[in-house]
Design an enzyme around this catalytic site. Structure first.
Site, short mmCIF file in Angstrom:
data_model
loop_
_atom_site.label_atom_id
_atom_site.label_comp_id
_atom_site.label_asym_id
_atom_site.label_seq_id
_atom_site.Cartn_x
_atom_site.Cartn_y
_atom_site.Cartn_z
N ARG A 70 16.17 -0.83 -3.67
CA ARG A 70 14.87 -1.35 -4.07
C ARG A 70 14.89 -1.84 -5.51
NH1 ARG A 70 14.18 -2.38 0.22
NH2 ARG A 70 13.06 -1.26 1.82
N PRO B 159 0.81 -1.22 0.00
CA PRO B 159 0.00 0.00 0.00
C PRO B 159 0.84 1.27 0.00
CG PRO B 159 -0.20 -1.15 2.11
CD PRO B 159 0.61 -2.02 1.22
N GLU B 160 0.60 2.10 -0.98
CA GLU B 160 1.21 3.43 -1.05
C GLU B 160 0.08 4.44 -0.91
OE1 GLU B 160 3.90 3.80 -4.38
OE2 GLU B 160 4.28 1.65 -4.42
N LYS C 205 1.40 7.59 4.04
CA LYS C 205 0.79 6.26 4.10
C LYS C 205 0.23 5.96 5.48
CE LYS C 205 4.48 5.08 0.95
NZ LYS C 205 5.81 4.46 0.86
#
Length: 331
Positions: free
Chosen positions: A321, A25-26, A81
């Site tokens: 990442r 979730p962003e 977030k």
DNA sequence: AAGATTGTTGCTTA
DNA sequence: TTAAGCAACAATCT
């Protein structure tokens, strides 16, 4: 068929929907969750709280329960977030307090009307997943293996009970009660946010002269720009034709401008499509988070670039990442 | 079977 | 002093 009468709202991403990608979730996903929850939990009395994993609550369980039980939520807000539930106290003179919930990577908030369902968490097997998509979600909508905190809510005028489940497979998420001062302190650590007033060209532009690191790391840094995560950063940089390895202070004015506008546009569009990873089972139409279909680079490694139609999308580790980009169209 | 994956924190290094 | 880089966290999949 139960799918038509289902009042069970599942607010989160689902690892099993996009099993091969690990989508977290962003901002757009959390915003979608916020909107769905706000409609349903605000005003309902918190009747009971079951804490199965105390470590996920950053207060003592006693304080947590004492602060919430018999009270209700007045509103749900969000910064980056992070979800912020403002607590409405029965007694008027109580000091204002807030419940913070961060879902981190695998957290879920599942709302469910108890009269229709007992809610569930992650599907625990492929079999469960299959049954779920066959519409037999009564098997799935129950307290799951990864349900750690349970709120029992009571609708004031109708006296109906509903449940709010906090599920988290990896247990990185957290819940925390804070006062106004602590909230202010936490909020102050967030950078400018797409969709908020502070996301102006002047503020955005300034960032790039002050930073030396690569653009990927910059966009992921919540203290500088809040709400972006790995998926949307890759999408934004692809849309802006900027290579993720580029140093922030090497970018031209027009490149920064492109990043600025694509950030705004992509986030806005992702919210409109209810997120990439979001899935909502509440209505008979079974609407899902639809942004996944709009992704141009994320998860497309090895596939042909949709824009230049020549180069293949590459995947490399940048800023720690997994990073997707087209080296032909991103300079 | 080791390494990758994810968001954030906190530590170390520069 | 500040920023950049990276391990750590959990659990699962490749």
């Amino acid at each position: 068929m139960l799918i038509n009468s289902c009042q069970c709202l599942k607010l989160n991403y689902n690892k099993f929907i996009i099993r091969s990608h690990k989508l977290m979730p962003e901002l757009p996903e959390v915003e979608t969750i916020r909107r769905g929850l706000k409609r349903r939990v605000v005003g309902k009395r918190i009747k009971k709280i079951i804490i199965k994993k105390p470590k996920l609550i950053k207060n003592s369980g006693q304080l947590f329960k004492k602060t919430l039980i018999d009270n209700s939520f007045a509103d749900i807000q969000r910064i980056g977030k992070l979800l912020i539930f403002s607590i409405k106290f029965k007694s008027k003179k109580a000091e204002p307090k807030f419940l913070l919930i961060h879902l981190k990577m695998t957290g879920q908030l599942v709302y469910c009307d108890k009269n229709n369902f007992v809610a569930g968490g992650h599907a625990n097997s492929r079999e469960e997943e299959r049954r779920f998509f066959d519409g037999q979600q009564e098997d799935f909508c129950r307290e799951g293996e990864h349900t750690h905190i349970i709120f029992e809510l009571n609708s004031q005028h109708r006296g109906k009970t509903s449940m709010l489940f906090f599920n988290d497979l990896r247990q990185f998420g957290y819940l925390k009660i804070v006062n106004e001062k602590e909230l202010k302190e936490i909020k102050s650590k967030f950078g400018v946010e797409p969709g908020q007033r502070n996301f102006t060209w002047q503020n955005f532009r300034k960032i790039f002269f002050e930073r030396r690191g690569n653009i990927k790391a910059l966009l992921l840094n919540q203290k500088i720009i809040s709400g972006l995560g790995n998926i949307y950063v890759d999408e934004i940089l692809f849309a802006s034709r900027v290579k993720p390895t580029r140093l922030a202070n090497s970018l031209s004015e027009s490149e920064i401008k492109k990043i600025f506008s694509s950030t705004k546009n992509i986030i806005k569009r992702a919210i409109k499509f209810r997120g990439t990873t979001f899935s909502d089972f509440v209505d008979s139409r079974g609407r899902k988070g639809n942004f996944k279909q709009k992704l141009k680079v994320y998860g497309r490694q090895g596939k042909k670039c949709q824009r230049c139609k020549k180069s293949k999308i590459e995947k490399k580790k940048i800023a720690g990442r997994g990073t997707h980009f087209c080296s032909k169209c991103q300079k």
